[in-house]
Each structure stands twice: as structure tokens, then as C-alpha cells.
Design a protein around this motif. Structure first.
Motif, PDB file in Angstrom:
ATOM      1  N   PRO A 249      30.916  33.357  36.444  1.00  0.00           N
ATOM      2  CA  PRO A 249      32.239  33.704  35.899  1.00  0.00           C
ATOM      3  C   PRO A 249      32.821  34.993  36.483  1.00  0.00           C
ATOM      4  O   PRO A 249      34.001  35.042  36.840  1.00  0.00           O
ATOM      5  N   SER A 250      32.002  36.047  36.578  1.00  0.00           N
ATOM      6  CA  SER A 250      32.519  37.308  37.124  1.00  0.00           C
ATOM      7  C   SER A 250      32.877  37.155  38.596  1.00  0.00           C
ATOM      8  O   SER A 250      33.874  37.697  39.076  1.00  0.00           O
ATOM      9  N   LEU A 251      32.069  36.374  39.321  1.00  0.00           N
ATOM     10  CA  LEU A 251      32.361  36.114  40.729  1.00  0.00           C
ATOM     11  C   LEU A 251      33.705  35.395  40.873  1.00  0.00           C
ATOM     12  O   LEU A 251      34.540  35.766  41.703  1.00  0.00           O
ATOM     13  N   ALA A 252      33.915  34.382  40.047  1.00  0.00           N
ATOM     14  CA  ALA A 252      35.139  33.586  40.127  1.00  0.00           C
ATOM     15  C   ALA A 252      36.376  34.422  39.797  1.00  0.00           C
ATOM     16  O   ALA A 252      37.415  34.311  40.461  1.00  0.00           O
ATOM     17  N   MET A 253      36.276  35.262  38.770  1.00  0.00           N
ATOM     18  CA  MET A 253      37.429  36.085  38.380  1.00  0.00           C
ATOM     19  C   MET A 253      37.706  37.176  39.409  1.00  0.00           C
ATOM     20  O   MET A 253      38.867  37.452  39.746  1.00  0.00           O
ATOM     21  N   LYS A 254      36.654  37.795  39.927  1.00  0.00           N
ATOM     22  CA  LYS A 254      36.851  38.838  40.934  1.00  0.00           C
ATOM     23  C   LYS A 254      37.406  38.264  42.233  1.00  0.00           C
ATOM     24  O   LYS A 254      38.180  38.930  42.934  1.00  0.00           O
ATOM     25  N   PHE A 255      37.039  37.030  42.546  1.00  0.00           N
ATOM     26  CA  PHE A 255      37.595  36.388  43.733  1.00  0.00           C
ATOM     27  C   PHE A 255      39.112  36.270  43.606  1.00  0.00           C
ATOM     28  O   PHE A 255      39.861  36.645  44.525  1.00  0.00           O
ATOM     29  N   ALA A 256      39.587  35.781  42.479  1.00  0.00           N
ATOM     30  CA  ALA A 256      41.032  35.624  42.285  1.00  0.00           C
ATOM     31  C   ALA A 256      41.740  36.975  42.329  1.00  0.00           C
ATOM     32  O   ALA A 256      42.820  37.107  42.912  1.00  0.00           O
ATOM     33  N   ALA A 257      41.118  37.987  41.730  1.00  0.00           N
ATOM     34  CA  ALA A 257      41.728  39.319  41.701  1.00  0.00           C
ATOM     35  C   ALA A 257      41.721  39.982  43.075  1.00  0.00           C
ATOM     36  O   ALA A 257      42.460  40.949  43.294  1.00  0.00           O
ATOM     37  N   SER A 258      40.906  39.488  43.985  1.00  0.00           N
ATOM     38  CA  SER A 258      40.808  40.069  45.323  1.00  0.00           C
ATOM     39  C   SER A 258      41.941  39.637  46.247  1.00  0.00           C
ATOM     40  O   SER A 258      42.093  40.186  47.340  1.00  0.00           O
ATOM     41  N   ILE A 259      42.718  38.648  45.822  1.00  0.00           N
ATOM     42  CA  ILE A 259      43.811  38.139  46.642  1.00  0.00           C
ATOM     43  C   ILE A 259      45.039  39.023  46.424  1.00  0.00           C
ATOM     44  O   ILE A 259      45.590  39.083  45.317  1.00  0.00           O
ATOM     45  N   ASN A 260      45.471  39.713  47.458  1.00  0.00           N
ATOM     46  CA  ASN A 260      46.559  40.686  47.327  1.00  0.00           C
ATOM     47  C   ASN A 260      47.855  40.070  46.812  1.00  0.00           C
ATOM     48  O   ASN A 260      48.622  40.724  46.099  1.00  0.00           O
TER      49      ASN A 260
END
Length: 317
Positions: A249-260
Motif C-alpha cells: 500500500p505505501s509503495l502504491a501511494m508513494k508511486f502516485a505521489a511521485s508523478i509531478n
């Protein structure tokens, strides 16, 4: 909490957008078995706790059960503290038919007036078409009535909620819709081909389904046999784990937040512990360029197979 510009709308939103469907109606990965719904007082407490934690962006819809009414009660005396996003009733009826063009104005006005009453407000910050398919996006009369609502002060920014990437493409080409809410996650990254264009046009991107209705959690390691190719693929994401991202879950959310180009990430929250975990995840410590490149290469290869509604019908969830 960190904040980002919602395209060029002049609105700043929290990186977390509170997804309001779970507080308004039963919702689960297997919708046929969805029965649990928060008590009203618990939902109001959760909304206020989220606001106190720095979340200012709250997403709901006319068709999310009691969600609008609960938000309206929670924020009745805090309207200036929150950015509210809601969605029009579905244009298509149960048989898939659209209203006559002559009925569109009254249809939209009835829907937004219901939302305004439920939300205890006289304006909605971001008002969206719900499930805007290609045919709906081509109806000029819808754009005209939304423009009237802007002039009347009932909405600040017009937007669309879409499913398919060709819908995102068309919404951008129309040049009217200022916010697009779309599905985007580690498995399903197809909409990303339009992110650069959205950024150039100043259109805010709000992503949903970052956990694929709970599929991108530890339960993905024990799926139905018919979903073995999905389960095997999810195993690959473990190679992206790090000190700050040591679960799916944390990986998935951080991935989305990493997109500028992403303005805000919609997160379904129906428990205090989920809120607290999300607050910890959205800490500004996201993917490095190298990690992001690797994650982008790990989108699911058979995109047409990613159909949760069909999986549910098949009894695979």
C-alpha cells in the motif's frame, strides 16, 4: 501535509484527496459482499480529523449514498477551510440511454442543486461529469450548462471523471475541462501518456484507484487461481521496497505521489488508522528518478485483463 497546484485553476489542494465513497455507502473489492458502512457520527469525526491533519481536498458525488450529506454536516461551519469536489448524476440510465438534448440543462441543474443542498453550501469548488465517456464528452450542451453554472457562481472549476485513456485525450482536446479524475496505479499506467499534455494545458490531474479497490495490498499475494498472472506480477513490486516503502500500500501511494503532473491522490479512508497511515506515507519522501523509471516499467502487460468489475461478476474476488 504538502500541497500542490490543481493545474492552473488557482486552487491549492493537499496531496491526499479524501475519497468520500466509503463514508456514504457500503464499498469493497467484492461489491456484492459490501455491507459495512461507517456510523454517521464516526464519519463526521473522521472528516474533521482529516481536516485537522492537513487534508483540505474532499471528493464525493451525488451517487455516493449519504456521503454529500455527511460532508455537509461535518463542514457546515468550516466551508472556507475545505475544497469540495462532487460529481453530477450519471447521464446514462440503467439501459445505457442518454437524456434528450432538451433535457440536459434541467438534468444537470437538478443534480447540482441536490448536491448544494446536501453539502450545505452555495458553491462547489470542482464539479465533475461522472463517468464521462466519449459520446457524453461530445455533447456541447453539457459544456454550455457547466459554463452557466460557473457564471452563476455555483461551481468554480469544471471537471470530468473518466475511465479510459481515449476519454482523457478527448477531454483535454475539448479545452474546457480544467480537472480530470482518472484511474492510475502501479498496475494500470495507461493514462500517463496524456500527463504531459495536461501539464502543458494547465489541467489538474487527480488520480484514483491507486490501491485498485484494495487489490494492491497484501491480499494480492493470495488471489483466486484465475488471477494467477496478476498475483505473479504483483510479486515483482517487492523489488521496489525500501526503508520508507516496505509494504505494497505505501509503495502504491508513494508511486502516485511521485508523478509531478499529479495534483492529488484520491485515497479511500474509512478508519482513523487508515488516515494515520496515509498521513505517514505522504511525507514528501517519494521515488527517486531511478525507482520511478523502474516502477513505470512494471505496469501490467495485459491491460485489457484489468477489469475488476468483470472479475467481481466472475466470482474471482
Amino acid at each position: 501535509m504538502r500541497y500542490r497546484e490543481l493545474g492552473n485553476t488557482g486552487i491549492k489542494v493537499s496531496e491526499i484527496a479524501f475519497g468520500g465513497v466509503e463514508i456514504g455507502m457500503p464499498y469493497a473489492l467484492n461489491m456484492s459482499n459490501a455491507k459495512h458502512m461507517m456510523a454517521k457520527d464516526e464519519a463526521i469525526y473522521l472528516l474533521n480529523k482529516s481536516l485537522d491533519s492537513g487534508i483540505n481536498f474532499f471528493d464525493t458525488a451525488r451517487l455516493y449514498g449519504e456521503s454529500e450529506a455527511i460532508m455537509g454536516e461535518a463542514f457546515k461551519y468550516k466551508r472556507d477551510k475545505v475544497i469540495l469536489a462532487s460529481k453530477c448524476r450519471h447521464f446514462r440510465d440503467s439501459n445505457g440511454f442518454l437524456p434528450e438534448v432538451s433535457q440536459i440543462r434541467s438534468f444537470v441543474n437538478q443534480s447540482i442543486n441536490e448536491s448544494l443542498e446536501k453539502l450545505n453550501t452555495d458553491y462547489i469548488d470542482v464539479y465533475m461529469l461522472h463517468y464521462a465517456d466519449l459520446e457524453i464528452l461530445e455533447i456541447d450542451e453539457i459544456k454550455e450548462v457547466f459554463q452557466e453554472l460557473i457564471i452563476e457562481g455555483k461551481i468554480r472549476v469544471p471537471g470530468v471523471s473518466v475511465y479510459e485513456q481515449n476519454e482523457t485525450k478527448l477531454a483535454l482536446e475539448k479545452g474546457f475541462w480544467k480537472v480530470i479524475q482518472l484511474p492510475f496505479n502501479l498496475m494500470d499506467q495507461k493514462h500517463a501518456v496524456h500527463f504531459d499534455k495536461a501539464d502543458q494545458l494547465g489541467v489538474g490531474i487527480v488520480v484514483r484507484s491507486v490501491l485498485m479497490r484494495g487489490l494492491l495490498t497484501e491480499r494480492s499475494f493470495n488471489l483466486h487461481p484465475e488471477l494467477k498472472q496478476v498475483q505473479d506480477h504483483v510479486q515483482q513490486y517487492k523489488q521496489l521496497y525500501s526503508e520508507h516503502m516496505n509494504n505494497l500500500p505505501s509503495l502504491a501511494m508513494k508511486f502516485a505521489a511521485s508523478i509531478n503532473e499529479v495534483s492529488s491522490v484520491l485515497v479511500g479512508i474509512d478508519k482513523i488508522e487508515f488516515l494515520e497511515e496515509a498521513i505517514k506515507v505522504f511525507d514528501g519522501n517519494y521515488f527517486s528518478d531511478k525507482q520511478l523509471e523502474k516502477a513505470k516499467s512494471l505496469n501490467f502487460p495485459n491491460q485489457s485483463f484489468l477489469n475488476l468489475a468483470q472479475w467481481d461478476k466472475n466470482g474471482w474476488l
